[in-house]
Design an enzyme around this catalytic site. Structure first.
Site, short mmCIF file in Angstrom:
data_model
loop_
_atom_site.label_atom_id
_atom_site.label_comp_id
_atom_site.label_asym_id
_atom_site.label_seq_id
_atom_site.Cartn_x
_atom_site.Cartn_y
_atom_site.Cartn_z
N LYS A 72 1.22 -0.46 15.14
CA LYS A 72 2.60 -0.51 15.61
C LYS A 72 2.97 -1.75 16.41
O LYS A 72 4.15 -2.00 16.64
CB LYS A 72 2.91 0.74 16.47
CG LYS A 72 2.90 2.03 15.70
CD LYS A 72 3.97 2.03 14.63
CE LYS A 72 3.63 2.93 13.48
NZ LYS A 72 4.17 2.49 12.22
N HIS A 125 0.84 -1.20 0.00
CA HIS A 125 0.00 0.00 0.00
C HIS A 125 0.88 1.25 0.00
O HIS A 125 1.77 1.40 0.83
CB HIS A 125 -0.91 0.01 1.23
CG HIS A 125 -2.07 -0.92 1.12
ND1 HIS A 125 -3.10 -0.94 2.03
CD2 HIS A 125 -2.37 -1.88 0.20
CE1 HIS A 125 -3.98 -1.87 1.69
NE2 HIS A 125 -3.56 -2.45 0.58
N TYR A 130 -9.68 4.92 7.63
CA TYR A 130 -9.86 5.24 9.05
C TYR A 130 -10.93 6.33 9.13
O TYR A 130 -10.78 7.39 8.52
CB TYR A 130 -8.58 5.77 9.66
CG TYR A 130 -7.44 4.80 9.79
CD1 TYR A 130 -7.17 4.17 11.00
CD2 TYR A 130 -6.60 4.52 8.71
CE1 TYR A 130 -6.11 3.29 11.14
CE2 TYR A 130 -5.54 3.64 8.82
CZ TYR A 130 -5.29 3.03 10.05
OH TYR A 130 -4.24 2.16 10.16
#
Length: 389
Positions: A296, A72, A200
């Site tokens: 993360k 991406h 998002y």
């Protein structure tokens, strides 16, 4: 039995560490309290930084990710009914890869098996001993028989609830934690993703995330109450709620179908300091947890393993303890920056119980500034693709 490094935990962190140590000629044994099928049954995230992919290559476990992973160049932020693209590659020159954590774990398992390395699954009562001396050891039970492994070092890669951190005296460790007042309800479905990149969404009804595992399997999330239970969310209710939170174009394009997995995950930020205790080191979720908003968790485990594997290679090849002495400080510096970023993303995208209209307007102002400022976009992109090691 004796080995140089005993690794507690056969999740991605422990398996990656074992492979890298093997590549450096450092003998190691992995102990895992669950079965291989149980480990592979854990449904987790799957967004990899370029640095994590490089580590998989170094561990001889990256070939399938390159074949099947989805690269991406960017993602989208949605608010006010509109989507705004963040071009990661233009801002940083870097990309991200969609490749499920389960697949990462399987590839590392296969690589370890191909190398003929020892992993003891279903090891009960794993206990580290004497790690504050020069002669650490780890005991465990296998099929009711007691075993003990003498070693030079212990690596605690056994997750948030593992025995490694729990074995440390409370006076020797400091923890920092923030528990968020909501969770993520996630489903996996064999449907094509609504978009080829992640979306998002900040919405008055709460956060949502559209992601995928492949071009035929989708992963969706909606913010929910911590008091909710999965059985309160039949598929029809989930899809209806998700559509209400998406922009009109995405809601119209969404293809729904039966869920093949559904779960609710609480969100927390957690850090333990230090990450070294004599001859035992913590890595990955054993030392820190971040909310998944910033993608993360797995990548931080990778950076810990990179620092630790290089430190141990330096110890054995160069007879220097500089690397292991610096491990905790070096790892924590990157950890705290990722914790900050994940906290910031979470605070910006979610609906908080006490935020009120003022807080909601601040979020929109932050998002509006973010997508309208080249400098702000670059900062977001730099953190999202992963800060330098």
């Amino acid at each position: 039995m004796r080995t140089k490094v005993v690794i507690i935990g056969a999740g991605p962190a422990g398996l990656l560490l074992g492979q890298l140590l093997h590549a450096y000629g450092i003998d190691n044994v992995i102990l895992e309290r669950q079965s291989p099928d149980y480990v592979l049954g854990r449904i987790r995230a799957g967004l990899l930084e370029e640095g994590t992919v490089v580590l998989l290559d170094e561990a001889s476990a990256g070939a399938r990710a390159h074949r099947e992973g989805l690269v991406h160049d960017g993602f989208e932020l949605a608010f006010g009914g509109k989507r705004h693209r963040i071009d990661l590659k233009a801002a940083t020159g870097k990309t991200m890869m969609i490749y499920g954590q389960t697949e990462v774990t399987l590839d590392l398992m296969d690589a370890r098996k191909a190398a003929g390395l020892t992993t003891v699954y279903e090891a009960a009562d794993v206990t580290p001993h004497d790690f504050d001396t020069d002669h650490p050891r780890v005991s465990y039970l296998k099929d009711g028989i007691a075993h003990e492994i003498a070693c030079d070092f212990i690596a605690g890669c056994d997750g948030f609830h593992g025995v490694s951190r729990a074995s440390i005296k409370p006076s020797a460790i400091q923890t920092f934690e923030r528990v968020y007042p909501f969770g993520w309800l996630g489903i996996l479905s064999d449907t094509p993703p609504v978009s080829h990149e992640l979306i998002y969404t900040n919405h008055a009804r709460g956060f949502s995330l559209c992601t995928m595992r492949s071009m035929r399997r989708s992963r969706y999330y909606v913010q929910c109450s911590l008091d909710d239970h999965v059985d309160q969310w039949p598929d029809e209710r989930f899809w209806d709620e998700l559509k209400q939170r998406l922009d009109p174009e995405a809601a119209d394009k969404l293809i729904t179908g039966p869920s093949i997995e559904k779960s609710i995950a609480p969100l927390r930020s957690f850090v333990a300091e230090p990450m070294r205790f004599g001859r035992m080191f913590l890595a990955g979720d054993a030392a820190h947890i971040v909310p998944p908003t910033g993608a993360k968790g797995l990548n931080l485990a990778g950076s810990d393993v990179r620092f630790l594997s290089q430190a141990l290679r330096e110890y054995y090849d160069e007879k220097s303890s500089a690397g292991i002495d610096a491990y905790s400080a070096k790892a924590l510096s990157r950890v705290w920056k990722a914790v900050r970023f994940s906290w910031w993303m979470t605070a910006m995208m979610h609906k908080f119980p006490d935020q009120g209209e003022f807080g909601a307007r601040i979020q929109v102002a932050e998002l509006d500034y973010l997508v309208g400022s080249q400098a702000a976009t670059a900062s977001l992109a730099e953190n999202y693709v992963g800060l330098p090691y």
